[in-house]
Structures are given as C-alpha cells and as structure tokens.
Write an enzyme that holds these catalytic residues in place. Structure first.
Site, PDB file in Angstrom:
ATOM      1  N   HIS A 155      -4.095  -0.727   8.563  1.00 44.52           N
ATOM      2  CA  HIS A 155      -2.817  -1.091   7.949  1.00 44.52           C
ATOM      3  C   HIS A 155      -1.829   0.063   8.074  1.00 44.52           C
ATOM      4  O   HIS A 155      -2.203   1.220   7.939  1.00 44.52           O
ATOM      5  CB  HIS A 155      -2.966  -1.522   6.491  1.00 44.52           C
ATOM      6  CG  HIS A 155      -3.779  -0.597   5.644  1.00 44.52           C
ATOM      7  ND1 HIS A 155      -5.148  -0.532   5.703  1.00 44.52           N
ATOM      8  CD2 HIS A 155      -3.406   0.312   4.693  1.00 44.52           C
ATOM      9  CE1 HIS A 155      -5.593   0.359   4.836  1.00 44.52           C
ATOM     10  NE2 HIS A 155      -4.543   0.905   4.217  1.00 44.52           N
ATOM     11  N   HIS A 160       1.512   1.609   6.442  1.00 50.89           N
ATOM     12  CA  HIS A 160       2.381   1.598   5.256  1.00 50.89           C
ATOM     13  C   HIS A 160       3.816   1.895   5.687  1.00 50.89           C
ATOM     14  O   HIS A 160       4.057   2.853   6.437  1.00 50.89           O
ATOM     15  CB  HIS A 160       2.001   2.721   4.281  1.00 50.89           C
ATOM     16  CG  HIS A 160       0.672   2.590   3.622  1.00 50.89           C
ATOM     17  ND1 HIS A 160       0.514   2.037   2.372  1.00 50.89           N
ATOM     18  CD2 HIS A 160      -0.573   2.976   4.012  1.00 50.89           C
ATOM     19  CE1 HIS A 160      -0.767   2.088   2.017  1.00 50.89           C
ATOM     20  NE2 HIS A 160      -1.446   2.653   2.994  1.00 50.89           N
TER      21      HIS A 160
HETATM   22  P1  5GP Z   1      -4.926   2.588   1.638  1.00 45.91           P
HETATM   23  O1  5GP Z   1      -5.144   3.269   0.322  1.00 45.91           O
HETATM   24  O2  5GP Z   1      -6.198   1.999   2.200  1.00 45.91           O
HETATM   25  O3  5GP Z   1      -4.176   3.419   2.655  1.00 45.91           O
HETATM   26  O4  5GP Z   1      -3.939   1.379   1.355  1.00 45.91           O
HETATM   27  C1  5GP Z   1      -4.355   0.135   0.865  1.00 45.91           C
HETATM   28  C2  5GP Z   1      -3.126  -0.521   0.269  1.00 45.91           C
HETATM   29  O5  5GP Z   1      -3.433  -1.881   0.005  1.00 45.91           O
HETATM   30  C3  5GP Z   1      -2.700   0.119  -1.055  1.00 45.91           C
HETATM   31  O6  5GP Z   1      -1.352   0.573  -0.965  1.00 45.91           O
HETATM   32  C4  5GP Z   1      -2.865  -1.019  -2.069  1.00 45.91           C
HETATM   33  O7  5GP Z   1      -1.862  -0.999  -3.045  1.00 45.91           O
HETATM   34  C5  5GP Z   1      -2.800  -2.260  -1.190  1.00 45.91           C
HETATM   35  N1  5GP Z   1      -3.555  -3.391  -1.720  1.00 45.91           N
HETATM   36  C6  5GP Z   1      -4.818  -3.342  -2.208  1.00 45.91           C
HETATM   37  N2  5GP Z   1      -5.200  -4.585  -2.584  1.00 45.91           N
HETATM   38  C7  5GP Z   1      -4.163  -5.420  -2.315  1.00 45.91           C
HETATM   39  C8  5GP Z   1      -3.967  -6.837  -2.487  1.00 45.91           C
HETATM   40  O8  5GP Z   1      -4.830  -7.569  -2.969  1.00 45.91           O
HETATM   41  N3  5GP Z   1      -2.772  -7.344  -2.072  1.00 45.91           N
HETATM   42  C9  5GP Z   1      -1.792  -6.554  -1.524  1.00 45.91           C
HETATM   43  N4  5GP Z   1      -0.640  -7.165  -1.152  1.00 45.91           N
HETATM   44  N5  5GP Z   1      -1.942  -5.218  -1.365  1.00 45.91           N
HETATM   45  C10 5GP Z   1      -3.114  -4.660  -1.755  1.00 45.91           C
END
Ligand code: 5GP
Ligand code: ZN
Length: 135
Positions: free
Chosen positions: A96, A98
């Site tokens: 993903h 951001h």
């Molecule tokens: P990471 O920490 O892996 O870089 O980012 C994961 C992102 O996914 C986080 O910013 C978190 O807020 C987002 N996220 C986690 N669960 C969900 C969800 O169920 N729906 C959405 N739309 N975002 C999510």
C-alpha cells in the site's frame, strides 16, 4: 486469506473507494493521520513492491500519480510513503502507498526525524554499498 485489504477489494469490508483501475484501487484510510489520508493498493495480494508484476507496478503508480493531484490540492504538500516489509513498519502485509497531506502545523517532520541517528560512513563502507546496490 485473512487480509483486511483483500476484504476491502472483495467488498466484504466497506471502504470509501475514491478511484479504481484494472489492477489498483484507492480509498480513504480508516484511521487518518491527517485529513485526506488515502491509500493506493494493488488488487492482487502482494506483500512487497518487488513481488508485483511490471504491469501491476505501472498501474499502481499511475493511480498514485492521478490521485496525487487531488490529494496535494488539499494542503499543497503531501507525504508519499511505502513501508516495504514488516521491519520497515508495514502493519498490513499487502502493498500500500500512503498519500498523507502535510502542513507546517502537523506533528511530523522530514525523513531524518524518523531515526534518532544517521550514519557516518567511511569511504570503504560507501564503496561497499555502492557496489552491492548498483545495477
Ligand atoms: P501500515 O501501518 O501498514 O503502513 O498502514 C496500514 C494502514 O491501513 C494504516 O494507515 C491504517 O490506518 C489503515 N487501515 C487499517 N485497517 C483499515 C481498514 O479496515 N480500512 C481502511 N480504510 N484502512 C485501514
Ligand atoms: Zn491482501
């Protein structure tokens, strides 16, 4: 597979989907760090950027490019971030990107503020990593 982003793609879990292409989708982050925080992800489950096909990679970054104009119009500055692997801070093991609108008054800083120290490398160490990484 028990992957929250795969569940969003298959519509098992609702999300505010903003845009979609053949291989990628963009939706609002459910726990935004700033207003307008969005995620762009490939539709196929891949853990890391290098696991995606060239076509998926091009499609993902084309959607990032499209969405960047919209997101960047909110504050005029945007943090683009990918945590590529668990030890890099990746919490959801599905690629993903951001897009996080930034402003002078937010609580984040430049990339060097993520680390407590930076390295002072010798010439031989610089040469070592140059040789390891050059293609
Ligand atoms: P990471 O920490 O892996 O870089 O980012 C994961 C992102 O996914 C986080 O910013 C978190 O807020 C987002 N996220 C986690 N669960 C969900 C969800 O169920 N729906 C959405 N739309 N975002 C999510
Ligand atoms: Zn997944």
């Amino acid at each position: 597979m028990d992957c929250i982003f795969c569940k969003i793609i298959s519509k098992q879990v609702p999300a505010k989907i903003l845009n979609e292409t053949s291989h990628s989708i963009c939706f609002l982050d459910a726990f935004p760090l700033t207003n307008g925080h969005v995620l762009v992800i490939p539709k196929n489950h891949h853990k890391k950027i290098q696991d995606m096909s060239s076509a998926e990679n091009s499609d993902l970054f084309s959607l990032v490019h499209t969405m960047m104009s919209k997101v960047d119009s909110l504050t005029g500055s945007t943090l683009l971030a990918i945590h590529n692997g668990e030890n890099a801070g990746q919490e959801v093991p599905h690629v993903h990107v951001h897009l996080i609108p930034r402003s002078k008054s937010d609580s984040a800083g430049p990339v060097h503020s993520m680390f407590n120290t930076s390295l002072k490398l010798s010439d031989s160490e610089i040469e070592k990593y140059y040789n390891l990484l050059k293609i």
